[in-house]
Design an enzyme around this catalytic site. Structure first.
Site, short mmCIF file in Angstrom:
data_model
loop_
_atom_site.label_atom_id
_atom_site.label_comp_id
_atom_site.label_asym_id
_atom_site.label_seq_id
_atom_site.Cartn_x
_atom_site.Cartn_y
_atom_site.Cartn_z
N TYR A 59 46.68 27.72 28.70
CA TYR A 59 45.37 27.28 27.91
C TYR A 59 46.25 26.50 26.95
O TYR A 59 46.45 27.03 25.65
CB TYR A 59 44.82 28.52 27.26
CG TYR A 59 44.25 29.35 28.19
CD1 TYR A 59 43.88 29.04 29.77
CD2 TYR A 59 43.28 30.60 27.72
CE1 TYR A 59 43.35 29.81 30.43
CE2 TYR A 59 42.85 31.46 28.67
CZ TYR A 59 42.91 31.16 30.00
OH TYR A 59 42.16 32.14 30.98
N HIS A 141 47.84 35.55 36.84
CA HIS A 141 46.95 34.31 37.07
C HIS A 141 46.89 33.65 38.05
O HIS A 141 47.89 33.07 38.64
CB HIS A 141 47.33 33.47 35.73
CG HIS A 141 46.39 32.54 35.08
ND1 HIS A 141 46.40 31.55 34.20
CD2 HIS A 141 44.96 32.62 35.29
CE1 HIS A 141 45.39 31.14 33.86
NE2 HIS A 141 44.27 31.57 34.58
#
Length: 330
Positions: A59, A141
């Site tokens: 992110y 992830h």
């Protein structure tokens, strides 16, 4: 429902609030967010009683973790639950870049790596960026990016960290319900403790309902439902709006129009129905929403608490917008 209501995260000893704050937007997803605005957004979430925060190295290429750490370090560590992810290392020249980040640090990028050594390195680097002493929930992830390695190396490494008490829970961070269901079935016992499921159990997409959610309920695996606003599509369906959809397929557009029309008939904001719907399923412990301003966090908390008439859920079912098997609030 209240944003600050606490529940146990599946079979773990962790406690989470029913509303969590996802920190992708603060990493600059679609548009930049200043450090001051990011700090104010997390502070407002804290004021509202939100104690679940989810970030990731990718992110903003470390930006989200740094901002999260800066805002959360002054808070009592035992009073919040923090999640981050493994699977992408942030390093100079990292090749697996994503165009959605507005202002990532120059010269660095993500590199996919689900290997054992990469898991330990990723955790250490996340802790360094955050400036905190532990992670509560660690997600693999997007394991479909290298499923064999994620299953054979990343999961055992995370299970080892869990056994040591280094992390409180092992999880998957996925956009594909079928990938998560397969991973849960194939991982050595006891398997993941929870799943962060993005945009696959929402008002527009209930694909997680058929297999994944019943599997999680049967095994005591907690689901964190993310992407419930469908990357902003439910908030602003106009072409060109920053919702992550360059093209909305006709069938999805028609479904969206029908859903919004029914919500309008019942005087219910679509986002209120969206944030409340997933929590009716017994496997779903919390809903994780993004925000880039304090007002957006406040809005989500208010939407969660807003009364929704049972007739709306009935009409959504009658219109074929929700399956009969989907639990609804009330």
């Amino acid at each position: 429902m209240r944003a600050d209501e606490r529940v146990t995260l599946g079979r773990t000893g962790l406690r989470v609030t029913r509303l969590g704050l996802g920190l992708a937007a603060l990493g600059g997803m679609f548009q930049p967010v200043s450090e001051a605005e990011a700090q104010a957004t997390i502070d407002r979430a804290w004021e509202l009683g939100i104690r679940l925060y989810d970030t990731a190295p990718v992110y903003g290429y470390g930006r989200s973790e740094r901002l999260a750490g800066r805002a959360l370090r002054p808070k009592p560590r035992e009073r919040f639950t923090l999640c981050t992810k493994v699977g992408r290392l942030i390093e100079p020249g990292g090749p697996d870049t994503q165009p959605i980040w507005a202002d990532p640090p120059p010269g660095v990028g993500p590199r996919l790596d689900y290997g054992r050594r990469a898991v330990f390195r990723s955790l250490a680097e996340s802790l360094d960026r955050l400036g905190l002493d532990r992670i509560d929930v660690l997600h693999v992830h997007d394991p479909e990016q290298d499923y064999p390695t994620a299953l054979a190396e990343a999961y055992p490494a995370l299970a080892e960290l869990r056994d040591r008490g280094t992390v409180g829970a092992v999880s998957l961070g996925v956009n594909h319900a079928d990938v998560a269901a397969r991973f849960i079935r194939e991982a050595p016992p006891p398997g993941p403790d929870c799943v962060l499921l993005a945009a696959r159990y929402t008002l527009l997409d209930q694909s997680g309902l058929a297999e994944l959610l019943p599997l999680c309920a049967a095994r005591g695996i907690a689901v964190l439902a993310a992407g419930v606003y469908q990357s902003g599509l439910l908030a602003d369906p106009r072409p060109g709006a920053p919702h992550g959809h360059s093209h909305v397929p006709p069938a999805l557009a028609a479904r969206l129009r029908a859903l919004r029309a029914l919500c309008e008939r019942h005087a219910v904001p679509p986002l209120a129905a969206a944030v409340q719907f997933p929590l009716a399923h017994p496997a779903v412990a919390a809903v994780v929403v993004g925000a880039r301003t304090p007002a957006e966090v406040t809005g989500s908390a208010e939407l969660l608490a807003r009364p929704v008439p049972p007739a709306l859920w009935s009409d959504l079912r009658a219109a074929g917008l929700l399956p009969e098997t989907a639990p609804v609030p009330g």
